[in-house]
Motif scaffolding. Structure first.
Motif, short mmCIF file in Angstrom:
data_model
loop_
_atom_site.label_atom_id
_atom_site.label_comp_id
_atom_site.label_asym_id
_atom_site.label_seq_id
_atom_site.Cartn_x
_atom_site.Cartn_y
_atom_site.Cartn_z
N ARG A 1 7.98 -8.69 -6.62
CA ARG A 1 6.72 -8.05 -6.97
C ARG A 1 5.55 -8.98 -6.66
O ARG A 1 5.74 -10.18 -6.46
CB ARG A 1 6.73 -7.70 -8.46
CG ARG A 1 7.89 -6.80 -8.84
CD ARG A 1 7.69 -6.18 -10.21
NE ARG A 1 8.87 -5.47 -10.67
CZ ARG A 1 9.25 -4.28 -10.24
NH1 ARG A 1 8.56 -3.67 -9.32
NH2 ARG A 1 10.33 -3.70 -10.72
N PRO A 2 4.33 -8.43 -6.63
CA PRO A 2 3.15 -9.28 -6.39
C PRO A 2 3.13 -10.45 -7.38
O PRO A 2 3.42 -10.29 -8.57
CB PRO A 2 1.99 -8.33 -6.63
CG PRO A 2 2.53 -6.98 -6.33
CD PRO A 2 3.96 -7.02 -6.80
N GLY A 3 2.80 -11.63 -6.86
CA GLY A 3 2.74 -12.83 -7.68
C GLY A 3 4.01 -13.67 -7.62
O GLY A 3 3.99 -14.82 -8.05
N ALA B 1 4.56 -1.69 -7.16
CA ALA B 1 4.72 -2.47 -5.93
C ALA B 1 6.03 -3.26 -5.93
O ALA B 1 6.34 -4.00 -6.86
CB ALA B 1 3.55 -3.42 -5.78
N VAL B 2 6.82 -3.06 -4.85
CA VAL B 2 8.08 -3.77 -4.63
C VAL B 2 8.13 -4.17 -3.16
O VAL B 2 7.92 -3.34 -2.27
CB VAL B 2 9.29 -2.86 -4.98
CG1 VAL B 2 10.60 -3.56 -4.64
CG2 VAL B 2 9.28 -2.44 -6.43
N MET B 3 8.43 -5.44 -2.89
CA MET B 3 8.56 -5.88 -1.50
C MET B 3 9.81 -5.25 -0.91
O MET B 3 10.89 -5.33 -1.49
CB MET B 3 8.67 -7.41 -1.44
CG MET B 3 8.72 -7.97 -0.05
SD MET B 3 8.69 -9.78 -0.08
CE MET B 3 8.66 -10.14 1.67
N PRO B 4 9.68 -4.62 0.27
CA PRO B 4 10.85 -4.00 0.91
C PRO B 4 11.94 -5.03 1.21
O PRO B 4 11.67 -6.13 1.69
CB PRO B 4 10.28 -3.41 2.21
CG PRO B 4 8.83 -3.22 1.94
CD PRO B 4 8.45 -4.36 1.03
N GLY B 5 13.17 -4.64 0.93
CA GLY B 5 14.31 -5.52 1.16
C GLY B 5 14.43 -5.98 2.59
O GLY B 5 14.80 -7.12 2.85
N VAL B 6 14.11 -5.11 3.54
CA VAL B 6 14.23 -5.50 4.95
C VAL B 6 13.26 -6.63 5.29
O VAL B 6 13.56 -7.45 6.16
CB VAL B 6 14.02 -4.30 5.91
CG1 VAL B 6 15.12 -3.28 5.72
CG2 VAL B 6 12.66 -3.68 5.74
N LEU B 7 12.13 -6.71 4.59
CA LEU B 7 11.19 -7.79 4.84
C LEU B 7 11.66 -9.10 4.21
O LEU B 7 11.39 -10.18 4.73
CB LEU B 7 9.79 -7.42 4.36
CG LEU B 7 9.16 -6.25 5.12
CD1 LEU B 7 7.77 -5.95 4.59
CD2 LEU B 7 9.11 -6.53 6.62
N ILE B 8 12.38 -9.00 3.10
CA ILE B 8 13.00 -10.20 2.52
C ILE B 8 14.05 -10.75 3.49
O ILE B 8 14.10 -11.96 3.76
CB ILE B 8 13.62 -9.90 1.15
CG1 ILE B 8 12.55 -9.41 0.17
CG2 ILE B 8 14.33 -11.14 0.59
CD1 ILE B 8 13.10 -8.81 -1.11
N HIS C 1 0.82 -1.22 0.00
CA HIS C 1 0.00 0.00 0.00
C HIS C 1 0.85 1.26 0.00
O HIS C 1 0.43 2.29 -0.50
CB HIS C 1 -0.97 0.00 1.20
CG HIS C 1 -1.92 -1.14 1.17
ND1 HIS C 1 -2.97 -1.21 0.29
CD2 HIS C 1 -1.96 -2.28 1.90
CE1 HIS C 1 -3.62 -2.34 0.47
NE2 HIS C 1 -3.03 -3.01 1.45
N GLY C 2 2.05 1.19 0.53
CA GLY C 2 2.90 2.37 0.57
C GLY C 2 4.27 2.17 -0.06
O GLY C 2 5.07 3.09 -0.11
N LYS D 1 18.23 -14.85 -8.47
CA LYS D 1 18.65 -14.45 -7.13
C LYS D 1 17.96 -13.13 -6.79
O LYS D 1 18.03 -12.17 -7.54
CB LYS D 1 20.16 -14.28 -7.08
CG LYS D 1 20.71 -14.09 -5.69
CD LYS D 1 22.19 -13.79 -5.66
CE LYS D 1 23.04 -14.93 -6.08
NZ LYS D 1 24.49 -14.64 -5.84
N VAL D 2 17.28 -13.11 -5.66
CA VAL D 2 16.55 -11.93 -5.20
C VAL D 2 17.36 -11.18 -4.15
O VAL D 2 17.51 -9.97 -4.22
CB VAL D 2 15.17 -12.35 -4.63
CG1 VAL D 2 14.51 -11.23 -3.86
CG2 VAL D 2 14.27 -12.86 -5.74
N ALA D 3 17.88 -11.92 -3.17
CA ALA D 3 18.65 -11.31 -2.09
C ALA D 3 19.60 -12.35 -1.51
O ALA D 3 19.34 -13.55 -1.55
CB ALA D 3 17.73 -10.78 -0.99
#
Length: 146
Positions: A97-99, A53-60, A46-47, A129-131
């Motif tokens: 990203r979503p999905g 939309a991008v998942m925050p790196g800290v959450l990964i 949402h923010g 590789k994402v992270a």
């Protein structure tokens, strides 16, 4: 393999901060591999960012730490809480990203008393590789996970 309920019996995290859906492998004290299906309805999208939309790196990184905690909190450390004590060499390679479906892998590499280290890697469903990072953890046995 651990389902969502079995993961909740090991980790103290709950919605919206439990960031793994299923464990594919857990080798107590050695390694763990888990999955996270990233939905477009996630609270953080949402923010971050409303137009892309991008998942925050800290959450990964947090999802990786939770995956490592599954391996740590088996055996002698069962009932404790694995605290994230440090992050080294963190790199973000591909946006999430979503999905996307993330495969999260952590191999524990060092341990001295309650302090340890692990190598962490997240890849998406395309095997990109994402992270990646090195995680440092501390096990708290005084405040048992009840």
């Amino acid at each position: 393999m651990l389902d969502f309920e079995a993961i909740q019996a090991i980790l103290p995290h709950r919605a919206p901060f439990l960031l793994i859906d299923r464990a594919l492998e857990v080798n107590p004290g050695q390694s763990a591999k888990a999955l996270r299906a990233v939905s477009g309805n996630e609270w953080f999208f949402h923010g971050h960012f409303p137009s892309k939309a991008v998942m925050p790196g800290v959450l990964i990184i947090e999802a990786l730490a939770q995956t490592g905690a599954l391996a740590i909190l088996q055996g002698p450390d069962q009932g404790g809480i694995a605290l994230l004590a440090g992050i080294n060499k963190a790199r973000f390679h591909t946006p999430v990203r979503p999905g996307d479906t993330l495969t999260l892998s952590v191999e524990l590499t060092k341990r001295r008393g309650p302090i340890g280290m692990g190598q962490a890697l997240a890849v998406n469903q395309k095997e990109e590789k994402v992270a990646s990072c090195e995680l440092i953890f501390a096990v708290d046995q005084e405040n048992k996970n009840n």
